[in-house]
Design a protein around this motif. Structure first.
Motif, PDB file in Angstrom:
ATOM      1  N   ILE A   1     -14.518   5.358 -54.979  1.00  0.00           N
ATOM      2  CA  ILE A   1     -15.796   5.882 -54.393  1.00  0.00           C
ATOM      3  C   ILE A   1     -15.569   6.744 -53.335  1.00  0.00           C
ATOM      4  O   ILE A   1     -16.036   8.114 -53.346  1.00  0.00           O
ATOM      5  N   LEU A   2     -13.952   6.895 -52.850  1.00  0.00           N
ATOM      6  CA  LEU A   2     -13.652   7.929 -51.636  1.00  0.00           C
ATOM      7  C   LEU A   2     -13.153   8.608 -52.231  1.00  0.00           C
ATOM      8  O   LEU A   2     -13.111   9.739 -51.773  1.00  0.00           O
ATOM      9  N   GLY A   3     -12.425   9.031 -53.817  1.00  0.00           N
ATOM     10  CA  GLY A   3     -12.091   9.976 -54.253  1.00  0.00           C
ATOM     11  C   GLY A   3     -13.051  10.811 -54.938  1.00  0.00           C
ATOM     12  O   GLY A   3     -12.345  11.842 -55.225  1.00  0.00           O
ATOM     13  N   LEU A   4     -14.391  10.105 -54.847  1.00  0.00           N
ATOM     14  CA  LEU A   4     -14.946  11.608 -55.356  1.00  0.00           C
ATOM     15  C   LEU A   4     -15.730  12.638 -54.446  1.00  0.00           C
ATOM     16  O   LEU A   4     -15.694  12.109 -52.794  1.00  0.00           O
ATOM     17  N   TRP A   5     -15.801  13.897 -54.273  1.00  0.00           N
ATOM     18  CA  TRP A   5     -15.721  14.574 -53.562  1.00  0.00           C
ATOM     19  C   TRP A   5     -16.651  14.841 -52.362  1.00  0.00           C
ATOM     20  O   TRP A   5     -16.767  15.069 -50.560  1.00  0.00           O
ATOM     21  N   ALA A   6     -18.151  13.837 -53.073  1.00  0.00           N
ATOM     22  CA  ALA A   6     -19.404  14.725 -52.736  1.00  0.00           C
ATOM     23  C   ALA A   6     -19.234  13.500 -51.424  1.00  0.00           C
ATOM     24  O   ALA A   6     -19.952  13.425 -50.124  1.00  0.00           O
ATOM     25  N   VAL A   7     -18.632  11.914 -51.726  1.00  0.00           N
ATOM     26  CA  VAL A   7     -18.143  11.538 -50.440  1.00  0.00           C
ATOM     27  C   VAL A   7     -17.648  11.748 -49.751  1.00  0.00           C
ATOM     28  O   VAL A   7     -17.734  11.190 -48.716  1.00  0.00           O
ATOM     29  N   LYS A   8     -16.639  12.045 -50.172  1.00  0.00           N
ATOM     30  CA  LYS A   8     -15.621  12.841 -49.165  1.00  0.00           C
ATOM     31  C   LYS A   8     -16.022  13.823 -47.841  1.00  0.00           C
ATOM     32  O   LYS A   8     -15.676  13.844 -46.360  1.00  0.00           O
ATOM     33  N   ILE A   9     -17.024  14.526 -48.507  1.00  0.00           N
ATOM     34  CA  ILE A   9     -17.717  15.065 -47.209  1.00  0.00           C
ATOM     35  C   ILE A   9     -18.397  14.629 -46.724  1.00  0.00           C
ATOM     36  O   ILE A   9     -18.791  15.169 -45.543  1.00  0.00           O
ATOM     37  N   VAL A  10     -19.677  13.818 -47.182  1.00  0.00           N
ATOM     38  CA  VAL A  10     -19.965  13.079 -46.679  1.00  0.00           C
ATOM     39  C   VAL A  10     -19.340  12.331 -45.092  1.00  0.00           C
ATOM     40  O   VAL A  10     -19.897  11.909 -43.426  1.00  0.00           O
ATOM     41  N   VAL A  11     -17.947  11.618 -45.456  1.00  0.00           N
ATOM     42  CA  VAL A  11     -17.453  10.680 -44.795  1.00  0.00           C
ATOM     43  C   VAL A  11     -16.974  11.728 -43.405  1.00  0.00           C
ATOM     44  O   VAL A  11     -16.971  11.182 -42.258  1.00  0.00           O
ATOM     45  N   ILE A  12     -15.914  12.388 -44.258  1.00  0.00           N
ATOM     46  CA  ILE A  12     -15.507  13.864 -42.650  1.00  0.00           C
ATOM     47  C   ILE A  12     -17.036  14.243 -42.296  1.00  0.00           C
ATOM     48  O   ILE A  12     -16.614  14.600 -40.112  1.00  0.00           O
ATOM     49  N   ALA A  13     -18.135  14.332 -42.481  1.00  0.00           N
ATOM     50  CA  ALA A  13     -19.148  14.792 -41.695  1.00  0.00           C
ATOM     51  C   ALA A  13     -19.447  14.000 -40.844  1.00  0.00           C
ATOM     52  O   ALA A  13     -19.991  13.626 -39.807  1.00  0.00           O
TER      53      ALA A  13
END
Length: 1253
Positions: free
Chosen positions: A809-821
């Motif tokens: 799940i954390l490997g998904l780019w959309a998730v990465k963007i949301v997490v960092i934001a």
């Protein structure tokens, strides 16, 4: 000291000869001579008109000395004048500091008594018969409004320093204009009461048909150049206009208007920064994603990493012989050596577990021997004040050169709020005052035992002016005697004294000083004392510099608290009142009690953590083999090692003379257990991940090789973080950090020695089919091979979740963007919240929730209307005539306009910013006035040059006499000096040195209110003053009421800034002192201390990470995550209203060390993994994610949650709330944010060489 303030007495003799219906013309008297006296001895004038009389030269000279405006004929006899002179001498010491005021005041009564034109403005309005003689019973005194206004204006701001108040409160009953003043003076006093023996009706208008003319003698302005007053007594004088009181500072924060909204600049800047960062990241992510897709086809995955330059071979054997696939992974520097060391060390420990276990435990046991020197520090001043602090040095100087501030024992009785309107009724009733008398009787009856001697209140109380205790209580208006209650008039007398406590003799306290009602009452507004809803009873007790000298006081205080709990509290509650109470030693005693208040809670926390450890360390794959695969004995042994590390730390520091604290006893075991359990779980999980086909030595060797560097990195980071806390100047926190750093170090050493040996023993036990907890019992192997079941290494549910769900799940780019934001948003929001964190530590938080002091501190804030005493201490005051110091300090006539005391007076005009409530009581002003020839009743000497007291004191006046005459042993006493003996009204060096001890020993009385004994006994250090320099002296005032921690800190800051400014201006060393400064000094720069220590801790951890990992990139990412964790934790502090103090600073520093554990294991696993960034992040989570969650997050979580049931508020706020926030924030950053950041910005993989054989 009572009569001295009642200037109304003047009126009694001021009346010279009246005639009922007299004619009114110049050189004619309305009354002349004395025709009788009242029963209380006050003389009454004759109401007979007569022409003015020409005095002889001697009498004329006497009149000129007091009334220079009167020359020629007079309307008074010499006896009348002597009576006038004797009575006005009571007012002179109060007003002589302002010559213009004194001259105007004397002119009012000189004209009344002796003016040759008396009949023009005096009219006898009533007469009475005394012993067959007609006497004056009432007069009308016509005075122009202009004179009245000028008289009042010249006197309204004159200070009476001894009582930190205005002189008009004494001579005018607190009048707000001249009409109120005249009305006060003109009241006819009942027999035995101070005041005029007949009524004086002051008028300003006269009928046109009358020949009378209102008295309008010249009146001087207080700013007059010839009779000018100081700026403190006349702030509106032209010379003082350039020194206006400072305006309150404007504390408006920077605001930006966006339409109708106002936004703080910091919040606006953070929002803009966030938007810029989000768009920048989105742009970079889009470009980077495009590049990755293009390069994906040509990029081949890397093989498994192998440590060092040597090959770590994985052989896949098939039929005995197959080719080996070898990949070489290059480790750098320290990490390579550390990994090699742990591989070899693990084998050695596994082969020699007994030697390692015994030797490591023996070393710690040797350290534990120091526990025989174990001592606990409970004194607040030793816990919270550093020995090098400025406040501590100033307190020591004050205590050693002047006198320690007295101990305070206090009772607060208050009415209950009305059930309908929640308003409290007045407490000033007959029933409540009688209850107060009963309470006082019981307090007086306390008998405490100290070393075989009986101690009562009178043995230890403060007695400034005789044998009576200076108890601050409403009962002082009745001389502390219940028999006086009805005789004086009960409640009506008390209410009378609220307004006339400075002037009425019957309101004078038993210790012969006025009692300000604001010190004995609470819960009123303005001066509406009758509305008070609380009695405040304060018992000042003598204090000693050394602890041993307070033994009697402490013994009495314990008996006092016991009496209140057992008898007074039920008595007060039965009267529908509330009672709160405190003694000087209460805080220390309650802190001691707190040390045992949460033993059960802490013990439960330890048990819960131990139970969790036992479960999480074991394997529960099969119920049938649970008794073999469980790790209860191993977990218990690990907990014992943690306890040994704590005891070893405490023992070492006890041996070197460092006292422990209650925080150490309660928190460090929990802290070290939380930290130690992490390493235990990680080590055991690493061993369990090894192949069951390997020998025990190989498994332990590989496990240490795998996690040893990260455990070392985490432990060193924690040790450094705690060690940084030892630089905090506050002793309690410094000692805590020292103990914690050594305890964590010992725990780490035991983990990698004794605990590894215990793991080897446990592995052998399991392989030998011996039961956990009972290793002597061996069970037979079950068919099918129990070892396979016991040692099976199938991934657990949590490990599978991390690998199959969490990491993808954390490997998904959309998730990465949301997490960092989201994480960046919370970090920036926390930055905006940080300025909202207040500094301080509320007393209620430190104490147990059920402490009786909880209600006391709440009532202090609600009811007290006066702040703590504030002393301005002057060092090395040069009183020689050649020095300018005297005029730079004083505030009477001819003193510098920017003198210390004048500046204090100005500052008191803006109490909201200066926190100074009143002008200062000045021994120097009162001494100079006491010396003044005008104050002829004060500094006097016998013919042989020895000190002669005022006429109303022994031996001049016998205590048995109702009134004192002018004869006797003191009839030949003369004033100490004439004007010609002084230089500009200032004494010479020799005169100052000779008369200062006289002044400090002189008792105040009616004839001279300026005596320094009592008020200034400890205000001057006379040691070595003979050389012309007074080493220490103090000028006393009061802070405004301070209720919150911020008020205390701001009051201290304002006082120091004020003193620094004055010291620089006058070139005299001056510092402020108050009893609370020593405890609140830390908060002046708590933010600086916090930020410096946090920065140093982060820097130290960064260096350790850089050295061990040899990766600047990885170390920088770890540093970034740690900074975000600390900032987020501070944001939570702001949200939960957790204050910034030494405890929270230690927690913040400690959080850095604990947060490292959430980061370094994942970061280290990422470094040694293969593949691209995404694959390495997934592998790191798969390898270490479960260990971090179960071994670090959950172990801390289960222990922290139990702390929520603690009875001490400090545990709930600073340990439960902050630790819980830390665990949650650390978990989220370590297992969510860090993997995402590593997958996006992580360092490139190490150099890999591939060979196939």
């Amino acid at each position: 000291m009572a009569m001295l303030f009642l200037l109304l007495l003047f009126s009694s003799s001021l009346i010279s000869g009246f005639t009922y219906g007299a004619k009114h013309e110049k050189e004619y008297c309305a009354m002349y001579d004395i025709c009788g006296a009242r029963s209380d001895g006050k003389v009454l004038n004759c109401p007979f008109p007569t022409s003015s009389v020409k005095p002889d030269d001697y009498f004329s000279a006497k009149i000129q000395s007091l009334c220079p405006a009167i020359s020629g004929n007079v309307c008074c006899t010499e006896t009348q004048f002597d009576t006038l002179r004797a009575q006005v001498q009571q007012a002179i010491p109060l007003l002589v500091g302002c010559p213009a005021c004194l001259r105007n005041f004397l002119n009012l009564f000189c004209e009344l008594s002796c003016s040759p034109n008396q009949s023009l403005f005096i009219n006898v309005t009533s007469i009475s018969e005394v012993n067959g003689n007609l006497t004056v019973d009432g007069i009308a005194y016509y005075v122009t409004d202009d004179f009245g206004e000028r008289l009042y204006d010249s006197c309204k701001d004159v200070k009476f320093g001894t009582m930190n108040t205005r002189a008009i409160d004494f001579v005018g009953g607190g009048a707000n204009n001249f009409k109120e003043w005249f009305a006060f003076i003109g009241q006819k006093a009942p027999p035995g009461f101070p005041g005029s023996p007949y009524e004086i009706d002051f008028k300003s208008t006269i009928l046109d048909s009358s020949k009378m003319v209102p008295m309008n003698v010249s009146a001087y302005s207080c700013g007059d150049t010839s009779l000018g007053c100081s700026c403190g007594d006349c702030p509106l004088a032209p010379a003082c206009s350039s020194s206006e009181p400072p305006s309150p500072p404007k504390k408006e924060s920077c605001l930006i208007r966006i339409g109708p909204l106002k936004v703080k600049c910091l919040d606006f800047s953070v929002a803009i920064l966030y938007i810029i960062l989000v768009f920048a990241f989105l742009g970079w992510a889009s470009l980077n994603r495009t590049r990755e897709r293009r390069a994906a086809a040509s990029k081949e995955p890397l093989l498994s990493s192998i440590d060092e330059v040597e090959a770590d071979s994985t052989e896949i054997q098939k039929d005995g012989k197959v080719p080996r696939l070898i990949n070489r992974f290059q480790l750098d520097g320290v990490q390579r050596h550390m990994s090699s060391f742990y591989r070899n060390y693990g084998k050695w420990v596994a082969r020699n577990p007994t030697l390692v276990l015994c030797s490591s435990v023996a070393v710690v046991l040797v350290l534990c021997i120091g526990l025989i020197c174990f001592k606990v520090e409970t004194r607040p001043e030793k816990l919270w004040v550093g020995p090098g602090s400025k406040a501590a040095e100033e307190k020591h100087f004050f205590d050693s050169h002047l006198a320690p501030f007295y101990r305070i024992e206090q009772l607060i009785l208050a009415t209950l709020p009305d059930s309908k309107n929640d308003k409290r009724n007045s407490i000033v009733t007959d029933e409540n005052i009688q209850l107060l008398f009963e309470i006082q009787k019981k307090v007086d009856g306390i008998r405490a035992n100290y070393s075989g001697s009986v101690v009562s209140l009178t043995d230890i109380c403060l007695k400034p002016l005789g044998d009576d205790c200076a108890t601050q209580s409403l009962l002082q208006y009745f001389k502390m005697d219940p028999e006086n209650y009805d005789d004086y008039g009960g409640v009506e007398h008390a209410e009378y004294c609220f307004q006339h406590y400075t002037t009425a003799d019957t309101c004078m306290s038993a210790f012969k000083a006025p009692l300000d009602p604001s010190t004995a009452l609470g819960g009123f507004s303005g001066n509406n004392y009758s509305e008070a809803s609380a009695f405040v009873v304060t018992y000042p007790v003598n204090n000693a510099i050394d602890e041993a000298g307070n033994g009697k006081a402490v013994a009495w205080e314990k008996a006092f608290i016991r009496l209140v709990k057992e008898e007074l509290l039920p008595m007060v509650q039965s009267s529908n009142l509330t009672l709160s109470y405190s003694s000087e030693s209460s805080i220390e005693e309650e802190l001691k009690r707190e040390s045992t208040a949460d033993i059960i809670t802490i013990a439960v926390s330890y048990v819960v953590m131990f139970a969790y450890v036992s479960v999480t360390l074991g394997d529960a794959s099969r119920l049938s083999t649970f008794f073999l695969s469980s790790k209860v004995l191993l977990g218990l042994s690990g907990v014992v090692l943690v306890m040994l590390s704590v005891l070893g730390s405490v023992g070492f520091f006890s041996a070197v003379g460092v006292k422990s604290t209650l925080i150490i006893m309660e928190v460090i075991p929990f802290l070290v257990l939380a930290v130690g359990v992490d390493n235990m779980c990680i080590l055991v999980h690493a061993v369990k991940r090894q192949s069951i086909e390997l020998a025990i030595e190989e498994r332990i060797s590989n496990a240490l090789h795998e996690v040893g560097p990260s455990i070392t990195l985490a432990s060193l980071s924690e040790i450094l973080a705690f060690a940084v806390g030892s630089f905090i100047p506050m002793p309690a926190c410094r000692v805590f950090s020292m103990f914690a750093a050594l305890a964590v170090l010992l725990d780490f050493l035991l983990q990698v020695t004794a605990f590894v040996a215990l793991i080897a023993f446990d592995c052998r036990r399991a392989e030998d089919n011996r039961i956990d907890c009972f290793p002597c019992i061996k069970v037979p192997s079950s068919p099918g091979g129990s070892n396979e079941g016991i040692n099976q290494r199938r991934p657990g549910l949590l490990a599978r979740y991390m690998k199959e769900v969490h990491a993808p799940i954390l490997g998904l780019w959309a998730v990465k963007i949301v997490v960092i934001a989201i994480f960046v948003a919370f970090a920036l929001a926390s930055v905006a919240l940080c300025p909202r964190i207040e500094s301080g530590l509320e007393q209620q938080v430190v104490l147990p929730r059920d402490s009786y002091l909880q209600g006391y501190f709440n009532n202090i804030s609600e009811y007290l209307r006066i702040g703590p005493p504030l002393y301005f201490v002057v060092k090395d005051y040069n009183y020689s005539l050649e020095s300018r110091h005297t005029n730079q300090l004083c505030s009477i006539s001819q003193c510098d306009s920017n003198s210390l005391l004048n500046e204090v007076s100005r500052a008191s005009l803006v109490p909201d910013s200066s926190y100074i409530a009143k002008p200062a009581a000045s021994w120097l002003d009162d001494f100079l006035v006491w010396l003044s020839p005008e104050a002829f009743g004060c500094c006097r000497k016998f013919m042989n040059g020895t000190y002669c007291p005022p006429d109303d004191q022994p031996p001049c006046c016998s205590p048995d006499e109702f009134s004192c005459g002018f004869g006797g042993v003191c009839k030949d006493c003369t004033t100490c000096f004439r004007h010609s003996d002084l230089v500009n009204d200032r004494p010479s060096t020799v005169q100052f040195r000779e008369k200062l001890p006289w002044f400090l020993d002189a008792l105040p009385s009616s004839d001279c209110a300026k005596g320094g004994h009592g008020a200034y006994t400890s205000s001057v250090d006379l040691y070595g003053y003979e050389n012309g320099v007074i080493r220490a002296s103090e000028f006393r005032t009061y802070h405004t009421p301070v209720n919150k921690q911020g008020d205390y800190v701001n009051a201290l800051r304002a006082a120091r800034e004020f003193s620094s400014r004055i010291s620089d201006s006058l070139k005299i060393e001056i510092f402020p002192y108050s009893v609370f400064y020593i405890f609140f000094e830390q908060y002046l720069d708590i933010w600086r201390i916090a930020l410096i220590n946090i920065a140093v801790a982060l820097g130290a951890i960064f260096i350790v990470c850089l050295v061990i990992t040899s990766s600047f990139w990885c170390s920088a990412i770890i540093l970034l995550v740690l900074v975000m964790i600390v900032v987020d934790l501070m944001g939570v502090m702001a949200i939960l209203d957790i204050q910034l103090n030494a405890v929270s600073v230690v927690n913040l520093i400690m959080s850095i060390g604990i947060a490292v554990e959430f980061c370094v294991h994942i970061a280290h696993a990422f470094l040694v993994s293969h593949g691209d960034r995404g694959q390495r992040a997934k592998e790191a989570l798969s390898t270490m994610g479960a260990s971090v969650f179960s071994g670090i997050t959950l172990t801390k979580l289960v222990g922290v949650i139990v702390l929520s049931f603690a009875r001490s508020e400090v545990f709930v706020v600073y340990y439960f709330q902050m630790y819980l926030a830390l665990v949650i924030i650390g978990f989220l950053h370590g297992l969510v944010f860090l993997p995402v950041v590593l997958s996006v910005f992580g360092p490139p993989p190490r150099h890999v060489i591939m060979e196939t054989r």
